[in-house]
Design a protein around this motif. Structure first.
Motif: not given
Length: 436
Positions: A17-18, A153-155, A159-163, A303-305
């Protein structure tokens, strides 16, 4: 609960994803420069941005349903190869002459020149969109290997990886674009990064075995009990529909699809309007705009983490989604104030709202999809998002000309309606496996 989920790590999926996001975001800052350099204008740029979403509208559901049949990893390989091919086509455009093929003068489209590199650029974005099932299939894969207690948590980590890719990509683009190769080097980098993602999928991900259908059914039928057997004695027609009708028949699915559409629509209004507002209304330069989006992405990562991981343990999905949506809508309204402090306050609300709502929503969507239609649901959700992006990018550009910053009110309104729809969601009780 599926006990096999503990055997799989989500680290390879986070890396995919990243890297995928990094490859896309490293070129995004230069797209508008290339469009104008090759004869286009702002309207052409908006249409180019919508081209990816338009072709993704057709490709994502097909790839999602295909992943339900032949496995997520194979489809991710196909999708990532399409992305790799699209960057190769993109790179070819630099070698072509930019002689004018046709001059266009229109009251709606403005004045622009159609050149061969510009046409090839459209082909590249269309090819990437047509095979652009990375997000939907990755979400389905994550749903396959995630337990219910770790789903939100995993989703959030996805999102963190994407951002994180969106934070690093533009910065890396600035460094690479400053070299003697100019805009060519970021495209080469995107091509190389896509090849790395392809390797990560090939060697880092494994296919997850299909879950036994009967294990999740209260009253299994003959097809549920024997449909997966290969003996010729069973002459049963066990085919089940997996089209849009079957997807919308799932509990809460119509409302969830509407929420998906409205959130994407609101963000499309924001993304098309804010850069223009920043330049014309706030008198920001490119560096200030880049800092704003970098700060926005960094706060979203926070926030997402850790924030979502902690809050998700004490708050229900509906509360997280509704509160997040209200914060998000309030953040868009705050952008109406033409002061830097107010704009960054709005950015904080947007990051908080999106960081709480979106990963939670994706987790809820995956739960509502069940096991059999996971890929189909994710594919149709991505298509709904593509429709919203097309409508938002085109209508938002036209709307900003007429309304100016007032367009942010429509973005907030779309998110507010999604908050009302979220309130209709009721979690379904988990059924115990047969025999317990």
């Amino acid at each position: 609960m599926n006990t096999t989920t503990h055997k799989f790590s989500i680290a390879p999926l986070l890396a995919v994803t990243f890297v995928g996001t990094l490859g896309f975001s490293i070129v995004t800052p230069f797209l508008v420069v290339l469009v104008t350099q090759w004869g286009g204008n702002a309207v052409v740029y908006g249409i180019l941005a919508a081209t990816y979403s338009f072709f993704q509208l057709f490709g994502a559901p097909i790839l999602g349903k295909m992943s339900d049949r032949i496995g997520r990893r194979r489809v991710l390989l196909l999708s990532q190869f399409g992305t790799l091919l699209s960057w190769a086509i993109f790179l070819v455009a630099f070698a072509l002459p930019d002689a004018a093929l046709r001059h266009v003068t229109s009251g709606w489209l403005g004045d622009f020149v159609l050149t061969l590199p510009l046409l090839v650029l459209f082909v590249a974005r269309a090819a990437d969109g047509l095979t652009g099932g990375n997000v939907s299939v990755s979400n389905a894969y994550l749903a396959d290997i995630t337990t219910d207690e770790d789903r939100t948590k995993n989703f959030g980590q996805m999102a963190v990886a994407s951002n994180l890719g969106f934070v690093i990509g533009p910065a890396l683009a600035g460094l690479l674009g400053a070299t003697i190769l100019g805009e060519v080097l970021p495209v080469i980098a995107a091509l190389a990064i896509s090849a790395i993602a392809l390797g990560l999928i090939q060697f880092g991900l494994v296919d997850v075995a299909p879950k036994p259908i009967a294990a999740t059914l209260e009253e299994p039928s003959a097809c549920d009990l024997y449909g997966q057997e290969t003996q010729s004695a069973y002459q049963l027609d066990c085919a089940k529909p997996n089209g849009m009708g079957a997807v919308l028949a799932l509990t809460h699915m119509p409302a969830l699809m509407a929420v998906n559409f409205l959130v994407m629509l609101g963000f499309s209004f924001f993304y098309v309007a804010f850069p223009v507002h920043a330049v014309e209304g706030l008198e920001w330069d490119v560096i200030q705009i880049g800092i704003f989006f970098a700060v926005l992405s960094l706060v979203m990562i926070l926030v997402e983490g850790p924030v979502l991981a902690r809050v998700g343990k004490i708050s229900g999905d509906r509360a997280l989604m509704s509160f997040g949506a209200l914060c998000l809508a309030s953040g868009f309204v705050a952008l109406l104030v033409p002061e830097t402090v107010a704009v960054y306050f709005g950015a904080a609300l947007i990051a908080l709202g999106n960081g709480l709502m979106w990963p939670t929503f994706m987790a809820v969507l995956s739960k509502a999809a069940g096991d059999r239609l996971q890929g189909a649901v994710q594919g149709y959700a991505q298509s709904a998002g593509a429709v919203a992006s097309i409508a938002g990018l085109i209508a938002g550009g036209i709307g900003y000309v007429a309304l100016g910053p007032g367009l942010f009110v429509f973005a907030a309104g779309a998110i507010a309606v999604s908050a009302l729809l979220v309130l209709t969601y009721r979690p379904q009780p988990v059924r115990a496996p047969l025999g317990d």
